[in-house]
Design an enzyme around this catalytic site. Structure first.
Site: not given
Ligand SMILES: NC(=O)c1ccc[n+]([C@@H]2O[C@H](COP(=O)([O-])OP(=O)(O)OC[C@H]3O[C@@H](n4cnc5c(N)ncnc54)[C@H](O)[C@@H]3O)[C@@H](O)[C@H]2O)c1
Length: 449
Positions: A256, A266, A326
């Site tokens: 808040i 996200c 952040k």
């Molecule tokens: N970042 C966060 O805080 C967070 C928290 C919870 C959930 N999520 C969710 O998790 C997922 C990933 O988020 P992130 O922030 O880690 O993403 P990111 O963009 O940091 O990393 C994604 C990775 O996937 C790789 N990639 C893409 N295609 C691929 C393939 N075919 N084979 C292997 N690797 C491949 C990319 O090269 C990249 O390194 C998203 O759906 C996001 O919404 C993220």
């Protein structure tokens, strides 16, 4: 257990490292060759407190490996995690191409039973698409290999990701078979020593749970930001209001804090994606749409306060403290600092900025430009500035020597985008202070209501 993780971003790398730390043998696979080369050399491509040590320890012990070889990675793990990105499509819905590509890759190479677990944030119904992609790939090979699909959304927070993964509030597991439930319960048992935090449910509910959690949190922020706009106009101090309402247990103090809007990879995309999912099913979300609109407007608030003070900002130099969306991360995705810098540049102002971790990322996004100076420290950023804007509340910005800061600036004007400073204290150093929803605290002119 033998585990494969597709995607070595914030979620995949933290998941891989933490699961290796609890004794599993983990292979992390990515299509980004440069990222894998860096990880193999021991370089951590993102800033996340505590991650480097865990990665190094587990690589040394042989429990954590990195590769671009998808076939070998599919052969390694009985559990195959999908942790690739789900960025917004043109219409705001989640782009599933990376998730489904991984599912097809697993189907193309698997020769024994595999449990395929989606950790990426994906719309309800994605598990069915993952299942279809796997089945189609197996069909094309003319083989019949058993598999299960599951949903295991991730709730970690960037900046505290390792801590969150190691000590989760809850582990949500969406399954449609006992076999999948057993494997996932066993995997997460080491994180459940104190009491069982695993919540097992059906797959669709698990997929929706992730969106629901982010949207409730984003709604709290937007609601508070909206109240801060009212506070500004009625000459009240939102910080006093916050403390008083937070004391109510039904409301609580978390999420808040009024500020300059939420960013990151996200909240913005998940808010948009759920509205899209509902819209496609004929239900127009009202509150969720408003959460996004309020946030977009709030991201303009820092620029609006500078404009209100100076009128024309052309030729002015504005110092920014904090660029990451952040503290404790180098992530700049949808950061309020980007909205502010772009508005300042469009108005003809120059930016001098400092962030403890996100300057490399800022340079990568905006390149070299005459109206952006990235400085070595907070003091350097304010030299000859016409205003200082606190955008990200890193600890290092908490107690500056305001008398010294004022001396360095062309004009002592402070816009506190996170309400971390005490207005009366800052005023003593000669600053004109603008907070978020704090016109009463900063002694602004009383409005007639
Ligand atoms: N970042 C966060 O805080 C967070 C928290 C919870 C959930 N999520 C969710 O998790 C997922 C990933 O988020 P992130 O922030 O880690 O993403 P990111 O963009 O940091 O990393 C994604 C990775 O996937 C790789 N990639 C893409 N295609 C691929 C393939 N075919 N084979 C292997 N690797 C491949 C990319 O090269 C990249 O390194 C998203 O759906 C996001 O919404 C993220």
């Amino acid at each position: 257990m033998h585990i494969t993780i597709f995607g070595t971003g914030y979620v995949g790398l933290v998941t891989g490292a933490c699961l290796a730390q609890s004794g599993n043998h983990v292979v992390c696979v990515d299509i980004d060759e440069d990222k894998i080369a860096r990880l193999t050399r021991g370089e951590i491509p993102i800033y996340e407190p505590g991650l480097e040590q865990i990665v190094h320890d587990n690589v040394r012990s042989g429990r954590l490996r990195f590769t671009t070889d998808a076939e070998a990675a599919v052969a390694h793990g009985m559990l195959q995690f999908i942790a690739v990105g789900t960025p917004p499509d043109e219409d705001g819905s989640a782009d599933l191409q990376y998730v489904l590509k991984v599912a097809a890759t697993i189907g193309a190479h698997m020769n024994d039973y595999r449990l395929v677990i989606t950790k990426s944030t994906v719309p309800v119904g994605t598990a069915d698409k993952v299942r279809d992609a796997l089945a189609q790939a197996l069909n094309e090979r003319g083989v019949d290999v058993a598999f299960d699909v599951a949903s295991n959304p991730e709730f970690l927070k960037e900046g505290a990701a390792v801590e969150d993964f190691m000590k989760p509030d809850r582990v949500v597991v969406g399954v449609d078979s006992d076999r999948a439930a057993e494997h996932l319960r066993a995997l997460y048992a080491p994180f459940n020593r104190q009491h069982d935090r695993t919540i097992v449910m059906d797959i669709r509910s698990a997929e929706l749970t992730k969106y629901a959690a982010n949207i409730v949190l984003a709604t709290k922020i937007s609601l508070m930001n909206e109240l801060s706009q009212v506070a500004d106009r009625v000459d009240a101090d939102i910080e006093q209001v916050r403390k008083a309402i937070g004391a109510d247990h039904r409301i609580g103090y978390h999420f808040i804090y009024p500020g300059c809007g939420f960013g990151g990879s996200c909240f913005p995309k998940d808010v948009r994606a759920l509205a899209q999912t509902a819209g496609k099913l004929g239900y127009e979300t009202e509150i969720i749409n408003a959460v996004e609109r309020v946030n977009d407007r709030q991201k303009q608030v820092l620029f609006d306060k500078l404009s209100a003070h100076y009128g024309d900002l052309a030729g002015k130099t504005i110092a920014l403290w904090g660029l990451a969306f952040k503290p404790n991360t180098d992530d700049m995705r949808e950061a309020p600092s980007c909205t502010l810098m772009e508005a300042l540049w469009a108005a003809g102002a120059k930016v001098r900025a400092y962030d403890p971790e996100a300057m490399k990322e800022t340079r990568r996004i905006y390149g070299e430009r005459a109206d952006l100076t990235l400085c070595d420290n907070a003091e350097q950023a304010v030299e000859e500035a016409d205003a200082l804007v606190l955008v990200t509340e890193w600890h290092i910005f908490r107690t500056p020597d305001f008398a010294d800061i004022a001396q360095r600036m062309r004009a002592p004007v402070l816009v506190d985008g996170r309400n971390i400073y005490k207005p009366s204290y800052v005023a003593q150093a000669g600053f004109t202070y603008y907070g978020i929803g704090r016109s009463a605290a900063s002694g602004a002119t009383r409005h007639v209501v």
